[in-house]
Motif scaffolding. Structure first.
Motif, PDB file in Angstrom:
ATOM      1  N   ALA A  47      -4.191  22.403 -17.942  1.00  9.22           N
ATOM      2  CA  ALA A  47      -3.441  22.260 -18.815  1.00  9.22           C
ATOM      3  C   ALA A  47      -3.488  20.800 -19.065  1.00  9.22           C
ATOM      4  O   ALA A  47      -3.945  19.914 -18.283  1.00  9.22           O
ATOM      5  N   ASP A  48      -2.927  20.145 -20.471  1.00  7.17           N
ATOM      6  CA  ASP A  48      -3.000  18.876 -20.863  1.00  7.17           C
ATOM      7  C   ASP A  48      -2.256  18.077 -19.653  1.00  7.17           C
ATOM      8  O   ASP A  48      -0.858  18.774 -19.556  1.00  7.17           O
ATOM      9  N   THR A  49      -2.128  16.960 -19.460  1.00  2.75           N
ATOM     10  CA  THR A  49      -1.573  16.502 -18.414  1.00  2.75           C
ATOM     11  C   THR A  49      -1.074  14.872 -18.863  1.00  2.75           C
ATOM     12  O   THR A  49      -2.016  14.208 -19.515  1.00  2.75           O
ATOM     13  N   ALA A  50      -0.055  14.476 -18.542  1.00  2.00           N
ATOM     14  CA  ALA A  50       0.610  13.118 -18.861  1.00  2.00           C
ATOM     15  C   ALA A  50      -0.411  12.244 -18.168  1.00  2.00           C
ATOM     16  O   ALA A  50      -0.608  12.164 -17.179  1.00  2.00           O
ATOM     17  N   THR A  51      -0.240  11.095 -19.093  1.00  2.44           N
ATOM     18  CA  THR A  51      -0.952   9.782 -18.576  1.00  2.44           C
ATOM     19  C   THR A  51      -0.684   9.517 -17.154  1.00  2.44           C
ATOM     20  O   THR A  51       0.584   9.277 -16.623  1.00  2.44           O
ATOM     21  N   CYS A  52      -1.663   9.216 -16.417  1.00  3.31           N
ATOM     22  CA  CYS A  52      -1.421   8.885 -14.867  1.00  3.31           C
ATOM     23  C   CYS A  52      -0.942   7.391 -14.643  1.00  3.31           C
ATOM     24  O   CYS A  52      -1.367   6.753 -15.496  1.00  3.31           O
ATOM     25  N   ALA A  53      -0.482   7.153 -13.436  1.00  8.87           N
ATOM     26  CA  ALA A  53      -0.104   5.899 -12.977  1.00  8.87           C
ATOM     27  C   ALA A  53      -1.147   4.941 -13.087  1.00  8.87           C
ATOM     28  O   ALA A  53      -0.962   3.705 -13.488  1.00  8.87           O
ATOM     29  N   THR A  74      -9.841  11.596 -14.755  1.00  4.82           N
ATOM     30  CA  THR A  74      -9.943  13.041 -14.182  1.00  4.82           C
ATOM     31  C   THR A  74      -8.505  13.485 -13.711  1.00  4.82           C
ATOM     32  O   THR A  74      -8.458  14.732 -13.500  1.00  4.82           O
ATOM     33  N   ASN A  75      -7.506  12.611 -13.496  1.00  3.52           N
ATOM     34  CA  ASN A  75      -6.287  12.960 -13.229  1.00  3.52           C
ATOM     35  C   ASN A  75      -5.324  13.096 -14.303  1.00  3.52           C
ATOM     36  O   ASN A  75      -3.931  13.435 -14.096  1.00  3.52           O
ATOM     37  N   CYS A  76      -5.642  12.821 -15.479  1.00  3.23           N
ATOM     38  CA  CYS A  76      -4.712  13.017 -16.704  1.00  3.23           C
ATOM     39  C   CYS A  76      -5.442  12.900 -18.075  1.00  3.23           C
ATOM     40  O   CYS A  76      -6.692  12.954 -18.078  1.00  3.23           O
ATOM     41  N   GLY A  77      -4.685  13.444 -19.081  1.00  2.00           N
ATOM     42  CA  GLY A  77      -5.223  13.483 -20.236  1.00  2.00           C
ATOM     43  C   GLY A  77      -5.330  14.836 -20.897  1.00  2.00           C
ATOM     44  O   GLY A  77      -4.818  15.705 -20.276  1.00  2.00           O
ATOM     45  N   ARG A 116     -13.230   8.450 -13.149  1.00  2.00           N
ATOM     46  CA  ARG A 116     -13.855   9.050 -14.408  1.00  2.00           C
ATOM     47  C   ARG A 116     -14.991   9.891 -14.062  1.00  2.00           C
ATOM     48  O   ARG A 116     -15.710  10.454 -14.944  1.00  2.00           O
ATOM     49  N   PHE A 117     -15.476  10.112 -12.900  1.00  2.00           N
ATOM     50  CA  PHE A 117     -16.556  11.008 -12.593  1.00  2.00           C
ATOM     51  C   PHE A 117     -16.215  12.363 -13.232  1.00  2.00           C
ATOM     52  O   PHE A 117     -15.139  13.061 -13.047  1.00  2.00           O
ATOM     53  N   HIS A 118     -17.085  12.847 -14.138  1.00  2.00           N
ATOM     54  CA  HIS A 118     -17.055  14.180 -14.792  1.00  2.00           C
ATOM     55  C   HIS A 118     -15.689  14.388 -15.508  1.00  2.00           C
ATOM     56  O   HIS A 118     -15.307  15.403 -15.621  1.00  2.00           O
ATOM     57  N   ALA A 119     -15.118  13.298 -15.708  1.00  2.00           N
ATOM     58  CA  ALA A 119     -13.720  13.311 -16.598  1.00  2.00           C
ATOM     59  C   ALA A 119     -14.290  13.386 -18.183  1.00  2.00           C
ATOM     60  O   ALA A 119     -15.055  12.609 -18.869  1.00  2.00           O
ATOM     61  N   GLN A 120     -14.224  14.885 -18.764  1.00  2.00           N
ATOM     62  CA  GLN A 120     -14.984  15.040 -20.185  1.00  2.00           C
ATOM     63  C   GLN A 120     -14.279  14.245 -21.124  1.00  2.00           C
ATOM     64  O   GLN A 120     -15.090  13.721 -21.983  1.00  2.00           O
ATOM     65  N   PRO A 121     -12.944  13.928 -21.206  1.00  2.00           N
ATOM     66  CA  PRO A 121     -12.615  13.064 -22.546  1.00  2.00           C
ATOM     67  C   PRO A 121     -12.867  11.413 -22.242  1.00  2.00           C
ATOM     68  O   PRO A 121     -12.267  10.689 -22.906  1.00  2.00           O
ATOM     69  N   THR A 122     -13.520  11.144 -20.993  1.00  2.00           N
ATOM     70  CA  THR A 122     -14.029   9.566 -20.913  1.00  2.00           C
ATOM     71  C   THR A 122     -14.427   8.786 -22.287  1.00  2.00           C
ATOM     72  O   THR A 122     -15.167   9.451 -22.975  1.00  2.00           O
ATOM     73  N   PRO A 142       7.244   9.875 -22.744  1.00  2.00           N
ATOM     74  CA  PRO A 142       5.906   9.812 -23.323  1.00  2.00           C
ATOM     75  C   PRO A 142       4.727  10.522 -22.625  1.00  2.00           C
ATOM     76  O   PRO A 142       4.955  10.506 -21.259  1.00  2.00           O
ATOM     77  N   TYR A 143       3.684  11.265 -22.956  1.00  2.00           N
ATOM     78  CA  TYR A 143       2.831  11.958 -22.133  1.00  2.00           C
ATOM     79  C   TYR A 143       1.409  11.751 -22.788  1.00  2.00           C
ATOM     80  O   TYR A 143       0.581  12.137 -21.941  1.00  2.00           O
ATOM     81  N   THR A 144       1.375  10.806 -23.804  1.00  2.00           N
ATOM     82  CA  THR A 144       0.054  10.329 -24.046  1.00  2.00           C
ATOM     83  C   THR A 144       0.193   8.680 -24.054  1.00  2.00           C
ATOM     84  O   THR A 144       1.105   8.116 -24.410  1.00  2.00           O
TER      85      THR A 144
END
Ligand code: ZN
Ligand code: ZN
Ligand code: FE
Length: 758
Positions: free
Chosen positions: A105-111, A133-136, A174-180, A315-317
């Motif tokens: 699922a879409d995930t809120a911006t991480c710390a 990879t942990n958010c976005g 950001r390894f293999h984080a597609q929206p990087t 806020p989530y983005t």
């Protein structure tokens, strides 16, 4: 030391959440060699090294997995050591055949990303599309599977060298984080004028779009803001004029707007935030959370007129974080649409639809592939309760222990529609589609089904539908070239509640809602069922009354009052139409019979003068509840209602209404009457459940149906049932309203098949 090699299979892992690099880092950190990769079934690894180190690896695998990974099962198998020299990440195999990997699922911006966002030395400082990879964004940008950049709406953005280096480095976040992406290579934000308003707004195109947008909001302008799953409309929440203008331009009379606050502290200034609510607000899904409003806050009256609750989200983005920081006060953030149409998500569509509403557009060039509304939740007794399951939750599957013998498509109901595709142990419930009453929503429904079929590789062999022949979802199901199975609406409600609790029944199912087609062709909605997943029986219900004018009686609660009791006050207010409506009800002309609990609430609201006509679904009941809530200390006296024995038994709702009229005539204050009415409904549920227990020897009650969104009723009902020794099942992960129907339908069909096979 003894060297071993172990094969590890991890099932249920979500794609693109950094699981393989995590395995890489864990294995190399322990000095192990081998490989990690993913195939159609999930992630696999082979680890080789000293026995103790391999054991350590296995122990930490589940404990330290990345936050977004959903591990369902880990299996291992001993292999012969091959003396591999290093640890490698194997390339993805081509994905043909059954796909069992999941999409996040879409995930809120991480710390970590927030820290970089705020760091002037970081190359993504104040970049509104930062992610890792942990958010976005995930679900809303995926066009097809496998989940890989070319098949997302990030495809047009070619990664710069530095982003590509991060993307390919297993040690990088950001390894293999597609929206990087970054400011050099990624999407760009811009603030666009409403044509013709250019000079008036005095926009300077060299200015930072965030600062300029914040300036407009602070000056009372209405802004369209492109979000994750669609466009929002924003206004300064403290500015009465701005919020009123937004309401008027959007043609939304009374339905509350949600507010976005910068952080937990800002949210707590607007509303009472307990621990459970705080956990919901800050969860990675970031739903809108319904909270008790603090008296005397600075939120404009027009935000949620006459409402004691306030929908608040954080806020989530990164864009939201930057905008909220720049505005420096809460903003109204509501779906970008006109009245009841679905939220707009395409740029051209947004320009066309919102041009009369928004003064300017804060937009960008990353496309939204799937329209996805904000989710809505609240907490009840410390447990989350989703009222709308959408952005942030979808498409995470719900695990169903009993499983699905054949892949099934369930088409849901008509209002608050969702559909569900299920196979194996997974039920994929769609995002909130909306009310299937216009072409645009129907398109979301049909395209959504096609999209889910592709994403999760589910080819349904059976289709489940509501019994209502006029629902567009039913018509769609019957037009498919598949075996079709009807599922009674309230059975589906109870099945969905059972699934939500991981149970199979049988239970006493209390399904109280507005409308559901019954097996006898009348409209049900105040039902006491004995139900398991596979079957149900109608044990009792509210005594049926006519709905004079059909759908008109839903829009005009005073008609329900007229159908129930001859109240001189309602008659006086509607003297022009009264005789015709009474005659219609008496002769049964265009007056379908209903046992609906929702209509009983409508009648009570009209008799108390709370509301004679509604502007949104459930409004009369919402306002009746709020009227009762104004009482402190709480009134707990309950109006009595007679039960007429029989199979099924019936309960006379009209008794409650006579008591309302009597108290009103005696000058009892309206809030007291409203409270006594609520407790009367809770008491009649208690009475019905006692009868059911006697007759069927069942000790568990499942509560479902939209009426239980009413917190006062829910609390009173649960308290009474528990005092009588019942175990009570409530909804949590799927809504008690019709948004949960599709899951229930899928379960019922699967269980019928399992039952017929054994
Ligand atoms: Zn992040
Ligand atoms: Zn870049
Ligand atoms: Fe329903």
């Amino acid at each position: 030391m003894h060297t071993v090699r172990t094969e590890v299979r991890v099932e249920g892992v979500v794609q693109g959440v950094g699981f393989r690099p995590f395995v890489y880092a864990l294995a190399t950190g322990l000095g192990l060699t081998g490989l990690v990769g993913n195939d159609l079934d999930g992630v696999f690894a082979e680890v080789e090294g000293p026995e103790a180190a391999v054991a350590e690896f296995l122990g930490r695998l589940e404990l330290q997995a990345p936050p977004l990974a959903r591990i369902e099962r880990v299996t291992t198998r001993a292999l012969r050591p091959v003396r591999s020299a290093s640890f490698v990440i194997a390339a993805s195999e081509s994905q043909t055949g059954l796909r069992r990997t999941l999409i996040s699922a879409d995930t809120a911006t991480c710390a970590d990303c927030l820290r970089e966002l705020a760091d002037p030395a970081d190359r993504r400082h104040e970049y509104p599309f930062i992610n890792c990879t942990n958010c976005g964004p995930r679900f809303t940008i995926v066009r097809d599977v496998p989940y890989d950049r070319p098949l997302t709406t990030m495809a047009p953005f070619t990664m710069c060298e530095r982003c590509a280096a991060e993307y390919h480095d297993p040690a990088d976040r950001r390894f293999h984080a597609q929206p990087t992406c970054c400011p050099a290579c990624g999407p760009r934000l811009r603030l666009q004028n409403q044509p013709g308003l250019k000079n008036q707004l005095g926009l300077d195109h060299h200015e930072n779009p965030i600062q300029a947008a914040a300036g407009l909001l602070r000056r009372g302008r209405v802004l369209a803001v492109k979000g994750l799953g669609g466009y929002h409309l924003a206004a300064d929440a403290a500015c009465e004029q701005a919020v009123a203008a937004l309401r008027q331009r959007k043609h939304r009379e009374d339905k509350p707007f949600a507010v976005m606050a910068a952080d937990l502290a800002a949210a707590a200034e607007l509303a009472e935030v307990d621990e459970a609510a705080a956990a919901l607000l800050t969860s990675p899904a970031r739903p809108i959370v319904l909270l008790p409003r603090r008296p005397g806050t600075t939120v404009a009256q027009a935000t949620a007129p006459g409402n004691r609750q306030l929908g608040v989200m954080l806020p989530y983005t990164p864009l939201h974080h930057l905008l909220l920081a720049a505005v420096a006060r809460p903003i109204v953030l509501t779906s970008g649409n006109v009245s009841d149409e679905p939220i707009v998500y395409r740029d051209d569509e947004a320009r066309a639809t919102l041009k009369g509403i928004a003064d300017a557009f804060l937009t960008h060039d990353r496309a939204i592939h799937v329209r996805t509304d904000d989710s809505v939740a609240r907490s009840f007794r410390g447990r989350p309760m989703l009222l709308r399951r959408s952005r942030g939750y979808v498409p995470e599957p719900l695990a169903v222990a009993t499983g699905f013998p054949r892949p099934v498509l369930a088409c849901g109901a008509e209002l608050k529609n969702t559909f569900c595709l299920a196979r194996g142990r997974h039920a994929f419930v769609s995002q909130h589609i909306g009310d299937l009453e216009n072409a645009e929503t129907l398109r979301s429904f049909t395209e959504g089904i096609e999209h889910f079929r592709r994403l999760f590789d589910i080819d349904p062999e059976v289709v489940a539908h509501d019994l209502h022949p006029e629902y567009l979802s039913t018509k769609y199901a019957l037009e498919l070239d598949l075996p079709a199975e009807g599922v009674q609406h309230h059975h589906a409600h109870i099945a969905s509640c059972l699934a939500d609790n991981g149970e199979t029944g049988p239970v006493i199912g209390v399904a109280f809602d507005g409308t559901g087609y019954g097996t006898d062709g009348t409209i049900w909605g105040g039902e006491f069922l004995t139900a398991s997943l596979a079957a149900f029986e109608r044990g009792g219900h509210l005594a049926p009354v006519p709905m004079p004018g059909g759908a008109a009686a839903i829009r005009q609660p005073w008609r329900m009052a007229a159908a129930y009791v001859a109240d001189p006050e309602v008659a006086r207010r509607h003297q022009d139409h009264w005789p015709a409506v009474i005659a219609m009800a008496a002769k049964g002309i265009n007056s379908p019979l209903t046992s609906s609990a929702g209509r009983l609430f409508d009648a009570a609201a009209a008799i108390l003068g709370v509301r004679d006509a509604i502007n949104y679904e459930g409004q009369a009941a919402v306002e009746l509840e709020q009227l009762a809530e104004t009482l402190t200390p709480a009134e707990t006296r309950a109006y009595p209602a007679a039960v007429e024995a029989g199979v099924p038994f019936t309960i006379r709702g009209s008794d409650l209404l006579h008591a309302v009229i009597e108290d009103r005539t005696d000058g009892v204050p309206a809030p007291v009457i409203a409270a006594r009415f609520h407790h009367g409904v809770a008491a009649l549920i208690e009475a019905g459940c006692l009868l059911m227990r006697e007759r069927y020897d069942l000790g568990t009650v499942a509560l479902s149906g939209g009426v239980f969104q009413n917190l006062l009723l829910l609390s009173a009902t649960v308290a009474r049932l528990e005092a009588r020794g019942f175990r009570v099942l409530l909804h949590s992960r799927v809504p008690c309203n019709d948004g949960g129907i599709s899951l229930g339908q899928a379960l019922v069909v699967a269980s019928r098949e399992a039952a017929s096979r054994s």
